[in-house]
Design an enzyme around this catalytic site. Structure first.
Site, PDB file in Angstrom:
ATOM      1  N   GLU A  58       0.817  -1.207   0.000  1.00  0.00           N
ATOM      2  CA  GLU A  58       0.000   0.000   0.000  1.00  0.00           C
ATOM      3  C   GLU A  58       0.854   1.261   0.000  1.00  0.00           C
ATOM      4  O   GLU A  58       0.534   2.242  -0.665  1.00  0.00           O
ATOM      5  CB  GLU A  58      -0.957  -0.004   1.206  1.00  0.00           C
ATOM      6  CG  GLU A  58      -2.082  -1.023   1.109  1.00  0.00           C
ATOM      7  CD  GLU A  58      -3.020  -0.760  -0.064  1.00  0.00           C
ATOM      8  OE1 GLU A  58      -3.076   0.387  -0.551  1.00  0.00           O
ATOM      9  OE2 GLU A  58      -3.705  -1.703  -0.488  1.00  0.00           O
ATOM     10  N   TYR A 141      -6.486   6.438   4.305  1.00  0.00           N
ATOM     11  CA  TYR A 141      -6.673   5.393   3.294  1.00  0.00           C
ATOM     12  C   TYR A 141      -5.851   4.149   3.632  1.00  0.00           C
ATOM     13  O   TYR A 141      -6.362   3.024   3.620  1.00  0.00           O
ATOM     14  CB  TYR A 141      -6.297   5.888   1.889  1.00  0.00           C
ATOM     15  CG  TYR A 141      -6.140   4.717   0.942  1.00  0.00           C
ATOM     16  CD1 TYR A 141      -7.257   4.089   0.408  1.00  0.00           C
ATOM     17  CD2 TYR A 141      -4.883   4.187   0.653  1.00  0.00           C
ATOM     18  CE1 TYR A 141      -7.129   2.969  -0.409  1.00  0.00           C
ATOM     19  CE2 TYR A 141      -4.746   3.077  -0.162  1.00  0.00           C
ATOM     20  CZ  TYR A 141      -5.868   2.470  -0.693  1.00  0.00           C
ATOM     21  OH  TYR A 141      -5.744   1.354  -1.479  1.00  0.00           O
ATOM     22  N   ASP A 159      -9.871   4.406  -2.922  1.00  0.00           N
ATOM     23  CA  ASP A 159      -8.773   4.963  -3.726  1.00  0.00           C
ATOM     24  C   ASP A 159      -9.374   5.532  -5.011  1.00  0.00           C
ATOM     25  O   ASP A 159     -10.601   5.656  -5.138  1.00  0.00           O
ATOM     26  CB  ASP A 159      -7.709   3.901  -4.009  1.00  0.00           C
ATOM     27  CG  ASP A 159      -8.193   2.797  -4.933  1.00  0.00           C
ATOM     28  OD1 ASP A 159      -9.409   2.740  -5.252  1.00  0.00           O
ATOM     29  OD2 ASP A 159      -7.361   1.971  -5.349  1.00  0.00           O
TER      30      ASP A 159
END
Length: 372
Positions: A58, A141, A159
């Site tokens: 990520e 996020y 996203d």
């Protein structure tokens, strides 16, 4: 949030009226095989997702494509298979391996986070969103993605792919970034309590492979019957975006010096700021100018005044917020040169591939200066 049973109908028949279950059934058949992902069949057999690999992927994927990240991810997990291994590595080695991925603050935060997880959490990532947010470099996020994918928490993961899917599914015509809050609310209402990790990855896969920016494959989309934008005939127009302001142009100079023994004059950039902590060529400030400006910033930042620096080229590079033009100057440094700034790196230890992309361009532009 919705509650959905496990995805069924793997042959595509009798689709569930529950949109989450329908998407999960599609994901069970079409999930992308990515090196950091545990596929649905393996998860069903009890294979656990490694939070370290989810976190690493990520961080790497922030503002970077899956195709670009694949090689870096495999390299990192070969060199440092556990978060403790990464935490114990020297900063310079990690920064060198990161070179080319860009957004170098991510690499600094990566090391800081690995060391906090190792020191304060015994090498185990916390499994809740709030605890994850307390770690260096982890924002909303990334915290939601780790909590959902690694720990199956019913967090809403949004996203760019998810924003596009939600904008089309609900025909949200308000432009981004203003529409972000509404799109997140739509995504939260669809997030199921069961298999939320698979669901989060399923929506991202849907955006990456079916609900693409151009020419979405609506005919094979598991949510085609639910898509308000498709019904209105405006799917390809969404999401709308505010017009971007033109990026300013900055101008600077990079100095490439080499001794008779072949050593290169380089310097470590300040820890904070663009390309922070990375090895690069000396130079001065990057000054904002008009887009048609010519020339360079004179001798600003020259590491060896009085040396015969010759202009050998120019490189152009684009950062998130501006375009950069660097005039490249090269010089053969005298024997016994003692740099007033920076350091000499012997030829045997110099690897241009370990430099950030910008400075690799500078090195390439100076190549003709060393041919007799």
């Amino acid at each position: 949030m919705t509650t959905t049973p496990g995805a069924t109908g793997s042959d595509g028949s009798n689709p569930s009226p529950d949109p989450a279950a329908r998407l999960l059934a599609w994901y069970d058949r079409h999930a992308r095989d990515l090196p950091w992902r545990v596929l649905p069949a393996a998860r069903a057999e009890g294979v656990r997702t490694d939070p370290y690999r989810v976190w690493l992927s990520e961080v790497m994927l922030q503002q970077t494509t899956v195709a670009a990240v694949d090689r870096y991810f495999r390299r990192f997990t070969t060199l440092w298979p556990r978060v403790e291994d990464l935490a114990a590595e020297e900063d310079a080695r990690v920064m060198a391996e990161w070179a080319g991925l860009g957004y170098y603050a991510r690499a600094r935060n990566l090391l800081a986070c690995a060391r906090v997880v190792t020191r304060d959490h015994g090498g185990r990532f916390p499994d809740g969103r709030e605890a994850l947010l307390a770690l260096p470099g982890i924002g909303p996020y990334t915290a939601a993605a780790i909590a959902a994918i690694a720990f199956d928490r019913p967090e809403t993961v949004v996203d760019g792919n998810v924003e596009r899917v939600m904008a089309r599914r609900f025909a949200v015509e308000e432009p981004l970034p203003g529409a972000k809050k509404l799109l997140t609310e739509h995504a939260a209402r669809l997030t199921p309590d069961q298999r939320p990790g698979d669901y989060a990855q399923a929506v991202m896969d849907l955006g990456a492979t079916i609900c693409t920016p151009r020419n979405p494959a609506c005919g094979i989309c598991p949510w085609s019957d639910d898509c308000a934008a498709r019904a209105k005939g405006i799917a390809t127009e969404l999401p709308r975006k505010m017009a971007k302001k033109p990026k300013p142009v900055r101008l600077g100079t990079a100095y490439v010096g080499r001794t008779p023994e072949g050593a290169w004059l380089l310097e470590d950039r300040p820890a904070r700021g663009l390309l922070g902590g990375m090895l690069g060529w000396p130079g001065g400030e990057w000054l904002e100018v008009g887009p048609e400006a010519e020339g360079d910033t004179g001798d600003d930042g020259c590491p060896a005044p009085g040396t015969a620096w010759q202009q050998v080229g120019e490189v152009r590079h684009t950062f998130t917020h501006f375009h950069l033009r660097l005039v490249v100057r090269a010089a053969r440094l005298p024997a016994g040169f003692n740099p007033p700034r920076g350091r000499l790196v012997p030829a045997a230890e110099f690897d241009p591939a370990a430099l950030p992309t910008l400075f690799r361009k500078v090195h390439a532009a100076s190549r003709d200066a060393w041919t007799d």
